[in-house]
Scaffold this motif. Structure first.
Motif, short mmCIF file in Angstrom:
data_model
loop_
_atom_site.label_atom_id
_atom_site.label_comp_id
_atom_site.label_asym_id
_atom_site.label_seq_id
_atom_site.Cartn_x
_atom_site.Cartn_y
_atom_site.Cartn_z
N ILE A 142 -29.27 -28.66 -18.33
CA ILE A 142 -30.59 -28.27 -18.83
C ILE A 142 -31.39 -27.61 -17.71
O ILE A 142 -31.65 -28.22 -16.68
CB ILE A 142 -31.35 -29.49 -19.39
N GLY A 143 -31.72 -26.35 -17.90
CA GLY A 143 -32.49 -25.64 -16.89
C GLY A 143 -33.65 -24.96 -17.57
O GLY A 143 -34.73 -25.53 -17.75
N ALA A 144 -33.42 -23.73 -17.97
CA ALA A 144 -34.48 -22.97 -18.61
C ALA A 144 -34.15 -22.70 -20.07
O ALA A 144 -35.04 -22.65 -20.92
CB ALA A 144 -34.64 -21.65 -17.88
N GLY A 145 -32.88 -22.53 -20.35
CA GLY A 145 -32.44 -22.06 -21.66
C GLY A 145 -33.04 -22.79 -22.84
O GLY A 145 -33.51 -22.18 -23.80
N ILE A 146 -33.04 -24.12 -22.76
CA ILE A 146 -33.48 -24.92 -23.89
C ILE A 146 -34.93 -24.59 -24.29
O ILE A 146 -35.29 -24.66 -25.45
CB ILE A 146 -33.34 -26.43 -23.58
N PHE A 147 -35.72 -24.18 -23.32
CA PHE A 147 -37.14 -23.97 -23.60
C PHE A 147 -37.44 -22.73 -24.44
O PHE A 147 -38.55 -22.53 -24.88
CB PHE A 147 -37.94 -23.94 -22.29
N LEU A 158 -27.28 -14.37 -10.93
CA LEU A 158 -27.81 -13.67 -12.11
C LEU A 158 -28.60 -14.65 -12.99
O LEU A 158 -29.64 -14.32 -13.56
CB LEU A 158 -26.68 -13.04 -12.92
N GLY A 159 -28.11 -15.88 -13.04
CA GLY A 159 -28.83 -16.91 -13.77
C GLY A 159 -30.19 -17.18 -13.16
O GLY A 159 -31.17 -17.46 -13.86
N ASN A 160 -30.25 -17.08 -11.83
CA ASN A 160 -31.55 -17.28 -11.18
C ASN A 160 -32.54 -16.18 -11.56
O ASN A 160 -33.75 -16.41 -11.61
CB ASN A 160 -31.38 -17.32 -9.66
N VAL A 161 -32.02 -14.99 -11.83
CA VAL A 161 -32.91 -13.92 -12.29
C VAL A 161 -33.50 -14.30 -13.65
O VAL A 161 -34.69 -14.11 -13.92
CB VAL A 161 -32.14 -12.58 -12.36
N MET A 181 -23.82 -20.48 -25.05
CA MET A 181 -22.98 -20.70 -23.88
C MET A 181 -23.84 -20.79 -22.62
O MET A 181 -23.59 -21.56 -21.71
CB MET A 181 -21.95 -19.59 -23.74
N TRP A 182 -24.88 -20.02 -22.61
CA TRP A 182 -25.80 -20.02 -21.46
C TRP A 182 -26.38 -21.41 -21.23
O TRP A 182 -26.44 -21.90 -20.11
CB TRP A 182 -26.88 -18.96 -21.69
N VAL A 183 -26.78 -22.07 -22.32
CA VAL A 183 -27.39 -23.38 -22.10
C VAL A 183 -26.38 -24.43 -21.64
O VAL A 183 -26.76 -25.48 -21.13
CB VAL A 183 -28.18 -23.91 -23.33
N PHE A 184 -25.10 -24.14 -21.81
CA PHE A 184 -24.10 -25.09 -21.32
C PHE A 184 -23.62 -24.77 -19.90
O PHE A 184 -22.86 -25.53 -19.32
CB PHE A 184 -22.89 -25.13 -22.25
N LEU A 217 -25.83 -11.66 -18.70
CA LEU A 217 -24.98 -11.29 -17.57
C LEU A 217 -24.44 -12.54 -16.88
O LEU A 217 -23.28 -12.62 -16.50
CB LEU A 217 -25.77 -10.46 -16.55
N CYS A 218 -25.32 -13.52 -16.70
CA CYS A 218 -24.92 -14.78 -16.06
C CYS A 218 -23.79 -15.42 -16.84
O CYS A 218 -22.78 -15.84 -16.27
CB CYS A 218 -26.13 -15.71 -15.98
N THR A 219 -23.94 -15.46 -18.15
CA THR A 219 -22.93 -16.10 -18.99
C THR A 219 -21.61 -15.32 -18.95
O THR A 219 -20.53 -15.91 -18.80
CB THR A 219 -23.43 -16.19 -20.45
N1 LIG Z 1 -28.95 -20.03 -12.24
C1 LIG Z 1 -27.98 -20.30 -13.03
N2 LIG Z 1 -26.82 -19.78 -12.83
N3 LIG Z 1 -28.19 -21.10 -14.06
C2 LIG Z 1 -27.20 -21.46 -15.00
C3 LIG Z 1 -27.62 -22.68 -15.76
C4 LIG Z 1 -28.42 -22.38 -16.95
C5 LIG Z 1 -28.77 -23.58 -17.75
N4 LIG Z 1 -27.69 -24.01 -18.56
C6 LIG Z 1 -29.97 -23.29 -18.60
O1 LIG Z 1 -29.99 -23.55 -19.75
O2 LIG Z 1 -30.96 -22.84 -18.13
#
Ligand SMILES: NC(=[NH2+])NCCC[C@H](N)C(=O)O
Length: 477
Positions: A23-28, A100-103, A219-222, A372-374
């Motif tokens: 759980i990071g940002a995606g769920i929100f 890329l996920g951090n972006v 997939m991103w949220v996982f 892109l991250c996914t």
């Molecule tokens: N910076 C990253 N690569 N984050 C990947 C994790 C993303 C996380 N599953 C989310 O839902 O936010």
């Protein structure tokens, strides 16, 4: 090897680890992300499919962690199974995906701050990009100074992100307008299953397309689950590791499903599609008032900062390992006096900076970055599944073969149908990687094999194609 460790992690803590690491940002933003592409019926089906696919991946990881304890990190499996080049492909993908996920985190953080400071709201306005860049540089600086995420901080972050989510669920249940939900849900299900149209012109597509629209976001949220399953090796009891993976994943699936499906019973699909981002925040605000909005927004800000910090440390761990293995030049592994790989941190941050600037030119900055991250991490996941499959075939054991096989099939199908263009864009970033790989091989006096050259050639051609497609506007970002 003993099955019980004295100082290992107990089952409940392991489960919490699996849950909080994903759980990071995606769920929100899930309710709006999904509503843009699917009706509730299709979304539920997509969750079941994605959940199952990811479960198989997690089980594969789990089996590998327990049976190959000498291997560390996701890319190690690719290397052990298919050689150095595969190790490089996986490691580079992991590193790309991480930053890329951090972006994506950056854009979401800005939208959350936008609740208090409207200038930041869009997530990719000039002030938002400037602030996001500052936050990103600050986090990199912290990690360069050798900060390590303390257990106490992790616990605080976990609680501050879970409390608002549970509050949201409770309030969303209380705010359910049964009529809205049931009417839409069944209406959609029946019309969809009949292969015809849904109630909204906005998702006037068949059920397969709707599922397709959800998969990247799901997939991103996982993403992150791999880290937690790796931690399972530190479980008190060996058998707990597998249990934690399954319980954690199913809990996560339930949380995601509840959070993303309940809002369909609160607003109509059209309204839901137009909720401001992050959706959870504005939905909660409309259910409870401005203080409620602020409450979620603060939870979200802390959740992202916590996740962002760990995702600043993770990618450079991967590049350090690769430098050690001769997959990247030694330069990547050089530590400063705080024992942090400063070069690698700096390079990563520079790329994040460039990407943040390009976001100014996209309409859908958040979607673009998380897709892109996914796409990039799918490369590692496929190789994990493939290694598991290979081991299973060697052992001739169906219980090992199946998770690997299903994980590979799921990941490949998902990316082919939902994210090919993003994978294509990633090839451009692989070209940069190849230059470094070639250098690294020279450093360790290893020749590049013909097959490696050929594979590089194919990716380079694809990358050139992607650049041309971008320039001619055939590949939209
Ligand atoms: N910076 C990253 N690569 N984050 C990947 C994790 C993303 C996380 N599953 C989310 O839902 O936010």
């Amino acid at each position: 090897m003993a099955d019980t460790k004295d100082h290992g992690i107990a089952l409940p803590a392991l489960v919490a680890l699996v849950i909080s690491s994903a759980i990071g940002a995606g769920i929100f933003d899930l309710p709006a992300t999904l509503a843009q592409g699917a009706t509730p019926g299709a979304a539920i089906l997509a969750w079941v499919i994605t959940g199952f696919g990811i479960l198989m991946l997690a089980l594969s990881l789990n089996n590998l962690v327990l049976n190959k304890p000498e291997l560390t990190g996701v890319s190690d499996y690719a290397r052990a199974g298919f050689g150095d080049f595969a190790g490089f492909i996986s490691g580079w993908g992991y590193w790309l995906s991480a930053w890329l996920g951090n972006v994506a985190f950056a854009t979401m953080l800005m939208s959350a701050l936008g609740y208090f400071f409207p200038a930041l709201k869009s997530g990719n306005s000039v002030p938002a990009i400037v602030l996001a860049s500052l936050v990103s540089w600050a986090l990199t600086l912290l990690v360069t100074r050798g900060i390590e995420s303390a257990a106490a901080i992790n616990t605080i972050v976990t609680i501050t992100k879970l409390v608002p989510i549970f509050a949201f669920v409770v309030v969303a249940i209380l705010s359910l307008k049964a009529g809205v939900f049931t009417a839409h849900f069944w209406q959609n299900m029946s019309t969809n299953v009949g292969g015809k149209l849904v109630f909204s012109s906005a998702t006037g597509t068949g059920i397969a397309d709707q599922i397709k629209n959800c998969v990247m976001a799901m997939m991103w949220v996982f993403v992150g689950i791999e880290g937690a399953t790796m931690m399972a090796a530190r479980a008190k009891k060996k058998s707990d590791a597998g249990k934690a993976t399954i319980i954690g994943l199913i809990s996560l699936l339930i949380i995601y499903m509840v959070v993303s499906i309940l809002p369909y019973g609160y607003l109509s699909l059209q309204e839901l599609q137009h909720v401001q981002h992050p959706a959870l925040l504005y939905l909660f605000e409309s259910m409870t008032g401005p203080i409620g909005g602020a409450f979620i927004s603060i939870g979200l800000i802390i959740s992202i900062l916590g996740a962002w910090l760990s995702w600043t440390m993770l990618p450079v761990e991967a590049t350090s390992l690769m430098a050690e293995q001769g997959l990247l030049p030694k330069w990547f592994g050089v530590l400063n006096k705080y024992r942090a790989p400063q070069h690698s941190l700096l390079l990563t941050q520079v790329l994040i900076q460039i990407f943040l600037i390009t976001l100014l030119f996209t309409d859908e900055a958040y979607n673009f970055a998380y897709s892109l991250c996914t796409a990039a991490i799918v490369v590692c996941y496929v190789l994990v599944g493939a290694y598991q499959l290979k081991l299973g075939l060697q052992l001739k054991k169906l219980s090992v073969i199946l998770p690997g096989l299903i994980a590979v099939v799921f990941e490949v199908t998902a990316i082919v149908f939902s994210g090919m263009q993003y994978l294509w864009l990633c090839t451009i970033l692989y070209v940069l990687g190849f230059m470094l790989y070639v250098r690294a091989r020279r450093e360790v006096q290893q020749a590049i094999s013909k097959t490696e050259l050929m594979m590089m050639g194919v990716v380079i051609v694809l990358a050139l194609g992607a650049i041309v497609a971008l320039a001619t506007g055939n590949l939209k970002i």
